[in-house]
Design a protein around this motif. Structure first.
Motif, PDB file in Angstrom:
ATOM      1  N   LEU A  32       0.839  -1.190   0.000  1.00  0.00           N
ATOM      2  CA  LEU A  32       0.000   0.000   0.000  1.00  0.00           C
ATOM      3  C   LEU A  32       0.879   1.245   0.000  1.00  0.00           C
ATOM      4  CD1 LEU A  32      -3.047   0.569   0.168  1.00  0.00           C
ATOM      5  CD2 LEU A  32      -2.760   0.797   2.629  1.00  0.00           C
ATOM      6  N   THR A  33       0.649   2.167  -0.932  1.00  0.00           N
ATOM      7  CA  THR A  33       1.447   3.390  -1.061  1.00  0.00           C
ATOM      8  C   THR A  33       0.569   4.610  -0.806  1.00  0.00           C
ATOM      9  OG1 THR A  33       1.030   3.370  -3.439  1.00  0.00           O
ATOM     10  CG2 THR A  33       3.084   2.358  -2.690  1.00  0.00           C
ATOM     11  N   PRO A  34       1.194   5.782  -0.644  1.00  0.00           N
ATOM     12  CA  PRO A  34       0.391   6.986  -0.393  1.00  0.00           C
ATOM     13  C   PRO A  34      -0.548   7.288  -1.555  1.00  0.00           C
ATOM     14  CG  PRO A  34       2.719   7.403   0.029  1.00  0.00           C
ATOM     15  CD  PRO A  34       2.624   6.064  -0.622  1.00  0.00           C
ATOM     16  N   PRO A  35      -1.702   7.876  -1.254  1.00  0.00           N
ATOM     17  CA  PRO A  35      -2.620   8.235  -2.342  1.00  0.00           C
ATOM     18  C   PRO A  35      -1.989   9.319  -3.212  1.00  0.00           C
ATOM     19  CG  PRO A  35      -3.388   9.107  -0.242  1.00  0.00           C
ATOM     20  CD  PRO A  35      -2.208   8.243   0.061  1.00  0.00           C
ATOM     21  N   PRO A  36      -2.409   9.404  -4.468  1.00  0.00           N
ATOM     22  CA  PRO A  36      -1.817  10.400  -5.361  1.00  0.00           C
ATOM     23  C   PRO A  36      -2.152  11.812  -4.928  1.00  0.00           C
ATOM     24  CG  PRO A  36      -3.673   9.320  -6.422  1.00  0.00           C
ATOM     25  CD  PRO A  36      -3.442   8.610  -5.123  1.00  0.00           C
ATOM     26  N   PRO A  37      -1.354  12.786  -5.398  1.00  0.00           N
ATOM     27  CA  PRO A  37      -1.669  14.184  -5.100  1.00  0.00           C
ATOM     28  C   PRO A  37      -3.031  14.551  -5.677  1.00  0.00           C
ATOM     29  CG  PRO A  37       0.511  13.977  -6.096  1.00  0.00           C
ATOM     30  CD  PRO A  37      -0.148  12.636  -6.190  1.00  0.00           C
ATOM     31  N   PRO A  38      -3.644  15.599  -5.142  1.00  0.00           N
ATOM     32  CA  PRO A  38      -4.945  16.016  -5.687  1.00  0.00           C
ATOM     33  C   PRO A  38      -4.823  16.369  -7.165  1.00  0.00           C
ATOM     34  CG  PRO A  38      -4.454  17.172  -3.640  1.00  0.00           C
ATOM     35  CD  PRO A  38      -3.221  16.422  -4.019  1.00  0.00           C
ATOM     36  N   GLU A  39      -5.799  15.961  -7.926  1.00  0.00           N
ATOM     37  CA  GLU A  39      -5.837  16.250  -9.363  1.00  0.00           C
ATOM     38  C   GLU A  39      -6.937  17.276  -9.600  1.00  0.00           C
ATOM     39  OE1 GLU A  39      -4.629  13.885 -12.091  1.00  0.00           O
ATOM     40  OE2 GLU A  39      -3.389  12.708 -10.748  1.00  0.00           O
ATOM     41  N   PRO A  40      -6.903  17.932 -10.742  1.00  0.00           N
ATOM     42  CA  PRO A  40      -7.999  18.853 -11.043  1.00  0.00           C
ATOM     43  C   PRO A  40      -9.334  18.128 -10.989  1.00  0.00           C
ATOM     44  CG  PRO A  40      -6.228  19.057 -12.651  1.00  0.00           C
ATOM     45  CD  PRO A  40      -5.892  17.895 -11.771  1.00  0.00           C
ATOM     46  N   ALA A  41     -10.356  18.831 -10.574  1.00  0.00           N
ATOM     47  CA  ALA A  41     -11.677  18.222 -10.437  1.00  0.00           C
ATOM     48  C   ALA A  41     -12.123  17.639 -11.765  1.00  0.00           C
ATOM     49  CB  ALA A  41     -12.688  19.264  -9.966  1.00  0.00           C
ATOM     50  N   SER A  42     -12.675  16.424 -11.692  1.00  0.00           N
ATOM     51  CA  SER A  42     -13.176  15.782 -12.906  1.00  0.00           C
ATOM     52  C   SER A  42     -14.679  15.629 -12.806  1.00  0.00           C
ATOM     53  CB  SER A  42     -12.505  14.420 -13.106  1.00  0.00           C
ATOM     54  OG  SER A  42     -12.994  13.510 -12.155  1.00  0.00           O
ATOM     55  N   THR A  43     -15.290  15.320 -13.911  1.00  0.00           N
ATOM     56  CA  THR A  43     -16.737  15.137 -13.929  1.00  0.00           C
ATOM     57  C   THR A  43     -17.143  13.702 -13.651  1.00  0.00           C
ATOM     58  OG1 THR A  43     -16.631  14.768 -16.305  1.00  0.00           O
ATOM     59  CG2 THR A  43     -17.049  17.035 -15.557  1.00  0.00           C
ATOM     60  N   ALA A  44     -16.147  12.814 -13.507  1.00  0.00           N
ATOM     61  CA  ALA A  44     -16.462  11.413 -13.250  1.00  0.00           C
ATOM     62  C   ALA A  44     -17.003  11.233 -11.844  1.00  0.00           C
ATOM     63  CB  ALA A  44     -15.216  10.557 -13.438  1.00  0.00           C
ATOM     64  N   ALA A  45     -17.960  10.356 -11.709  1.00  0.00           N
ATOM     65  CA  ALA A  45     -18.522  10.062 -10.390  1.00  0.00           C
ATOM     66  C   ALA A  45     -17.522   9.249  -9.589  1.00  0.00           C
ATOM     67  CB  ALA A  45     -19.827   9.285 -10.546  1.00  0.00           C
ATOM     68  N   PRO A  46     -17.390   9.516  -8.279  1.00  0.00           N
ATOM     69  CA  PRO A  46     -16.439   8.740  -7.480  1.00  0.00           C
ATOM     70  C   PRO A  46     -16.861   7.284  -7.386  1.00  0.00           C
ATOM     71  CG  PRO A  46     -17.806  10.135  -6.070  1.00  0.00           C
ATOM     72  CD  PRO A  46     -18.122  10.503  -7.505  1.00  0.00           C
ATOM     73  N   ALA A  80       3.894   0.070   1.980  1.00  0.00           N
ATOM     74  CA  ALA A  80       5.147   0.507   1.348  1.00  0.00           C
ATOM     75  C   ALA A  80       5.322   2.016   1.417  1.00  0.00           C
ATOM     76  CB  ALA A  80       5.183   0.061  -0.108  1.00  0.00           C
ATOM     77  N   GLY A  81       4.392   2.703   2.027  1.00  0.00           N
ATOM     78  CA  GLY A  81       4.512   4.153   2.155  1.00  0.00           C
ATOM     79  C   GLY A  81       3.288   4.743   2.812  1.00  0.00           C
ATOM     80  N   ARG A  82       3.491   5.907   3.395  1.00  0.00           N
ATOM     81  CA  ARG A  82       2.392   6.619   4.044  1.00  0.00           C
ATOM     82  C   ARG A  82       2.541   8.091   3.763  1.00  0.00           C
ATOM     83  NH1 ARG A  82       0.048   3.784   9.056  1.00  0.00           N
ATOM     84  NH2 ARG A  82      -0.591   1.932   7.953  1.00  0.00           N
ATOM     85  N   GLY A  83       1.431   8.779   3.776  1.00  0.00           N
ATOM     86  CA  GLY A  83       1.454  10.221   3.599  1.00  0.00           C
ATOM     87  C   GLY A  83       0.143  10.705   3.024  1.00  0.00           C
ATOM     88  N   ALA A  84      -0.174  11.954   3.293  1.00  0.00           N
ATOM     89  CA  ALA A  84      -1.401  12.553   2.782  1.00  0.00           C
ATOM     90  C   ALA A  84      -1.262  12.823   1.289  1.00  0.00           C
ATOM     91  CB  ALA A  84      -1.673  13.862   3.532  1.00  0.00           C
ATOM     92  N   PRO A  85      -2.376  12.933   0.585  1.00  0.00           N
ATOM     93  CA  PRO A  85      -2.290  13.331  -0.820  1.00  0.00           C
ATOM     94  C   PRO A  85      -1.546  14.664  -0.931  1.00  0.00           C
ATOM     95  CG  PRO A  85      -4.517  12.617  -0.296  1.00  0.00           C
ATOM     96  CD  PRO A  85      -3.762  12.696   1.007  1.00  0.00           C
ATOM     97  N   GLY A  86      -0.551  14.719  -1.792  1.00  0.00           N
ATOM     98  CA  GLY A  86       0.240  15.931  -1.954  1.00  0.00           C
ATOM     99  C   GLY A  86       1.482  15.976  -1.087  1.00  0.00           C
ATOM    100  N   SER A  87       1.664  15.003  -0.197  1.00  0.00           N
ATOM    101  CA  SER A  87       2.879  14.949   0.628  1.00  0.00           C
ATOM    102  C   SER A  87       4.075  14.597  -0.257  1.00  0.00           C
ATOM    103  CB  SER A  87       2.723  13.906   1.737  1.00  0.00           C
ATOM    104  OG  SER A  87       2.584  12.610   1.164  1.00  0.00           O
ATOM    105  N   ALA A  88       5.273  14.684   0.298  1.00  0.00           N
ATOM    106  CA  ALA A  88       6.484  14.371  -0.466  1.00  0.00           C
ATOM    107  C   ALA A  88       6.433  12.941  -0.999  1.00  0.00           C
ATOM    108  CB  ALA A  88       7.729  14.591   0.388  1.00  0.00           C
ATOM    109  N   ALA A  89       6.042  11.980  -0.154  1.00  0.00           N
ATOM    110  CA  ALA A  89       5.974  10.585  -0.600  1.00  0.00           C
ATOM    111  C   ALA A  89       4.914  10.397  -1.678  1.00  0.00           C
ATOM    112  CB  ALA A  89       5.697   9.663   0.585  1.00  0.00           C
ATOM    113  N   SER A  90       3.808  11.105  -1.551  1.00  0.00           N
ATOM    114  CA  SER A  90       2.741  11.032  -2.547  1.00  0.00           C
ATOM    115  C   SER A  90       3.219  11.575  -3.890  1.00  0.00           C
ATOM    116  CB  SER A  90       1.531  11.835  -2.050  1.00  0.00           C
ATOM    117  OG  SER A  90       0.566  12.003  -3.055  1.00  0.00           O
ATOM    118  N   ARG A  91       3.911  12.705  -3.883  1.00  0.00           N
ATOM    119  CA  ARG A  91       4.415  13.296  -5.127  1.00  0.00           C
ATOM    120  C   ARG A  91       5.494  12.418  -5.754  1.00  0.00           C
ATOM    121  NH1 ARG A  91       4.960  17.582  -1.723  1.00  0.00           N
ATOM    122  NH2 ARG A  91       7.182  17.687  -2.182  1.00  0.00           N
ATOM    123  N   LEU A  92       6.368  11.846  -4.917  1.00  0.00           N
ATOM    124  CA  LEU A  92       7.422  10.971  -5.425  1.00  0.00           C
ATOM    125  C   LEU A  92       6.811   9.733  -6.086  1.00  0.00           C
ATOM    126  CD1 LEU A  92      10.208   9.797  -5.862  1.00  0.00           C
ATOM    127  CD2 LEU A  92      10.303   9.245  -3.419  1.00  0.00           C
TER     128      LEU A  92
END
Length: 199
Positions: A32-46, A80-92
């Motif tokens: 399990l790795t950190p979630p990806p950084p925030p992306e621009p808002a999309s029109t897709a349903a979650p 395999a990693g932890r961190g909030a979306p947009g954290s250093a680990a998430s961006r890496l």
């Protein structure tokens, strides 16, 4: 590939006056790795997390659902990693696994200089590309992510399940990401990277 060939490729990428102290070929650890950084808002349903999607993900591995994949990774490989979306680990992690990647094989290289931590990727090759393709891949090596050394809070190599060669990079924001090499390969390059970051 010969480790000295990686070094020559890395030496071409550093800034004038910057020295490479240590480098290693490694992959992001399984799990399990950190979630990806925030992306621009999309029109897709979650997407919704359902037991059916997780079960189907286990039974039919080629059918993927993000939440099902994350649960399978957690159970099979751990974290395999932890961190909030947009954290250093998430961006890496996002820099190493961009959306819509091609099917070519690329090597990940970690390099510690006297100024920065560099994370590089070689150019892509096909599985049966041959020696010339490997040379082209090395020539196409590029820096995909870099931070000043001060942004790396700690680096240590230790055991994770059955693999004694897992490098854990912890960043100043508290996030972390692990890198490994196959069990049959030496862990000396990873230990050299950890030592260079600690020194």
């Amino acid at each position: 590939m010969d480790e000295s060939r990686y070094r020559a490729a890395l030496d071409r990428l550093v800034e004038p006056g910057e020295r490479v102290l240590a480098h290693a070929r490694a992959d992001v650890g399984g799990g399990l790795t950190p979630p990806p950084p925030p992306e621009p808002a999309s029109t897709a349903a979650p997407g919704r997390r359902t037991v059916g999607s997780v079960l189907l993900n286990v039974l039919v591995p080629l059918a993927t659902w993000d939440r099902g994949d994350r649960l399978v990774d957690l159970i099979g490989w751990g974290i395999a990693g932890r961190g909030a979306p947009g954290s250093a680990a998430s961006r890496l992690h996002r820099a190493l696994t961009p959306p819509g990647t091609d099917l070519k094989v690329r090597e990940t290289l970690l390099a510690v200089t006297d100024r920065r931590l560099l994370v590089c990727r070689t150019g892509g090759v096909t599985l049966l590309g041959g020696r010339e393709a490997e040379e082209r891949a090395l020539a196409g090596t590029e820096v995909v992510w870099a931070v000043p050394r001060a942004e790396v809070a700690s680096a240590r190599v230790g055991w994770h399940r059955l693999n004694p060669k897992r490098l854990r990079l912890t960043f100043a924001d508290g996030s972390w990401l692990a890198f490994t090499v196959p069990i049959a390969e030496s862990g000396t390059p990873l230990r050299a990277v950890a030592a260079a970051l600690a020194g």
